[in-house]
Enzyme design. Structure first.
Site, PDB file in Angstrom:
ATOM      1  CD  GLU A  33       7.544   2.887   1.281  1.00  0.00           C
ATOM      2  OE1 GLU A  33       8.179   3.239   2.193  1.00  0.00           O
ATOM      3  OE2 GLU A  33       7.609   2.823  -0.014  1.00  0.00           O
ATOM      4  CD  GLU A  89       7.053   9.911   8.149  1.00  0.00           C
ATOM      5  OE1 GLU A  89       7.420   9.340   6.751  1.00  0.00           O
ATOM      6  OE2 GLU A  89       7.421   9.014   9.062  1.00  0.00           O
ATOM      7  CG  ASP A 112      -0.288  -0.184   2.521  1.00  0.00           C
ATOM      8  OD1 ASP A 112       0.804   0.238   2.593  1.00  0.00           O
ATOM      9  OD2 ASP A 112      -0.808  -0.605   3.645  1.00  0.00           O
TER      10      ASP A 112
HETATM   11  C1  BGC Z   1       5.690   6.363   3.856  1.00  0.00           C
HETATM   12  C2  BGC Z   1       5.494   6.507   2.219  1.00  0.00           C
HETATM   13  C3  BGC Z   1       6.434   7.730   1.726  1.00  0.00           C
HETATM   14  C4  BGC Z   1       7.899   7.520   2.129  1.00  0.00           C
HETATM   15  C5  BGC Z   1       8.879   8.459   1.883  1.00  0.00           C
HETATM   16  C6  BGC Z   1       7.219   6.083   4.093  1.00  0.00           C
HETATM   17  O1  BGC Z   1       7.373   5.894   5.427  1.00  0.00           O
HETATM   18  O2  BGC Z   1       5.005   5.355   4.247  1.00  0.00           O
HETATM   19  O3  BGC Z   1       4.286   6.957   1.939  1.00  0.00           O
HETATM   20  O4  BGC Z   1       6.227   7.877   0.444  1.00  0.00           O
HETATM   21  O5  BGC Z   1       7.882   7.328   3.676  1.00  0.00           O
HETATM   22  O6  BGC Z   1       8.251   9.771   2.369  1.00  0.00           O
END
Ligand code: BGC
Length: 358
Positions: free
Chosen positions: A161, A314, A158
């Protein structure tokens, strides 16, 4: 007073390589790569802010990079034609070095949502098929459309990931959005039956008994990425009862009151904190459903999560779903990503959209 708008653009500029690729996070150990998922939104934010050259450089890099892997894609498509099962390494990766090379570490590569999203983002950026970037990218678009048409019903990781062996509603929505947008510009590349087929499949298989979209087929929970079904991918309208029910459940299950938004209830990544970019998505959904007043506090909340120098992470661990996982992730990969370019991008998009409202 920090000017978060300017600072966000500065962070994004600094994270864009000469190649045009955007790094996901310049400081986090695992995110020194470019993801098409993140990049699509970063480019959208830059274009919205008038930084079209930055967005164009990203899209052009993505198109060139995909063509580098043309032989790999043709090999995979030929295997599927012959009825063979591809090896994990046959699929396209989810992240590339900023020079377009593949990463050497093991990663959860087989993910389709970023590719669907990129098709959507490129078409949105170009607006017409006569745009020089569209002409340049067209061979890559054609190749990618064939890749997605061959694989859209295959279980794949998904957008977070995870869950390799499932079929995810948000992923299908991204492919739907990509195909619809490509078709609008260049109908020769995607026939009319494709978006219809995907939509019908989603409506038949990705809806819970009580009428909201499900995280993946067979799992009735919601995931905040389900907001993408309407915004931006348009699989349903924002006033469709399915979206209304999904939004209500995301608010109930995943919005920390007065705070941010969790990815999904069982999240344990860095303890499962509140994500800034998902908070922005909820704010966007509020604006599009006539609740702009509820989006403003969300914008303020996002700003309040930035570091003293204005960098946006994030996620934040103030109200983790399961704080016992935080040390595990810190030991493994260091403190969680900050700045995350995608957080800054979603902040910029929400801020711009709110200003249009006032
Ligand atoms: C997230 C992804 C994202 C990636 C880079 C991962 O931890 O689950 O959605 O694209 O980090 O930001």
């Amino acid at each position: 007073m920090i000017n978060y708008r300017q600072l966000s653009m500065d962070v994004i500029h600094a994270g864009q390589a000469i190649s045009g690729a955007y790094v996901a996070s310049p400081t986090f150990s695992q995110y020194g790569y470019s993801w098409l998922r993140d990049g699509t939104w970063i480019a959208a934010a830059m274009a919205k802010r008038g930084e079209r050259a930055s967005a164009e450089a990203f899209h052009s890099w993505a198109a060139r990079t995909l063509l580098r892997y043309e032989a790999q894609i043709e090999h995979l498509l030929a295997k599927l034609e012959r009825g063979e099962t591809p090896a994990e390494a046959d699929y396209l990766p989810t992240r590339f070095h900023v020079d377009g090379e593949l990463g050497q570490e093991e990663w959860t590569d087989f993910q389709l949502d970023g590719y669907g999203a990129w098709l959507w983002g490129l078409a949105e950026f170009c607006q017409t098929a006569s745009h020089p970037l569209w002409q340049e990218a067209r061979p890559a678009v054609h190749l990618l459309v064939r890749y997605l048409q061959a694989l859209w019903q295959s279980p794949n990781y998904d957008c977070w990931e995870e869950n390799r062996n499932h079929i995810h509603t948000a992923t299908l929505a991204a492919i739907y959005g990509g195909f619809t947008s490509v078709r609008r510009l260049d109908p020769e590349l995607v026939s009319a039956d494709w978006p219809t087929r995907i939509r019908e499949y989603v409506l038949a298989t990705c809806v819970a008994r009580d009428g909201h979209f499900v995280k993946y087929i067979g799992n009735e929970e919601v995931d905040a990425s389900l907001l993408w079904t309407a915004l931006p991918f348009g699989l349903v309208a924002v006033d469709d009862p399915l979206f209304v029910a999904t939004l209500a459940k995301v608010e109930r299950d995943l919005h920390y009151p007065g705070g941010g938004v969790y990815r999904f209830k069982a999240d344990t990544y860095f303890g499962g904190g509140e994500w800034l970019l998902l908070a922005a998505w909820l704010g966007w959904a509020y604006i599009e459903t006539g609740r702009a007043d509820e989006a403003r506090p969300i914008l303020r909340w996002i700003e309040a999560q930035a570091t003293e120098s204005g960098e946006m992470p994030e996620q934040v661990d103030t109200h983790c779903l399961d704080a016992s996982y935080v040390p595990y992730w810190i030991n493994r990969w260091g403190t969680s990503a900050c700045p995350l370019l995608w957080s800054h991008a979603m902040y910029l998009l929400l801020e711009a959209r709110l200003r249009e409202e006032s």
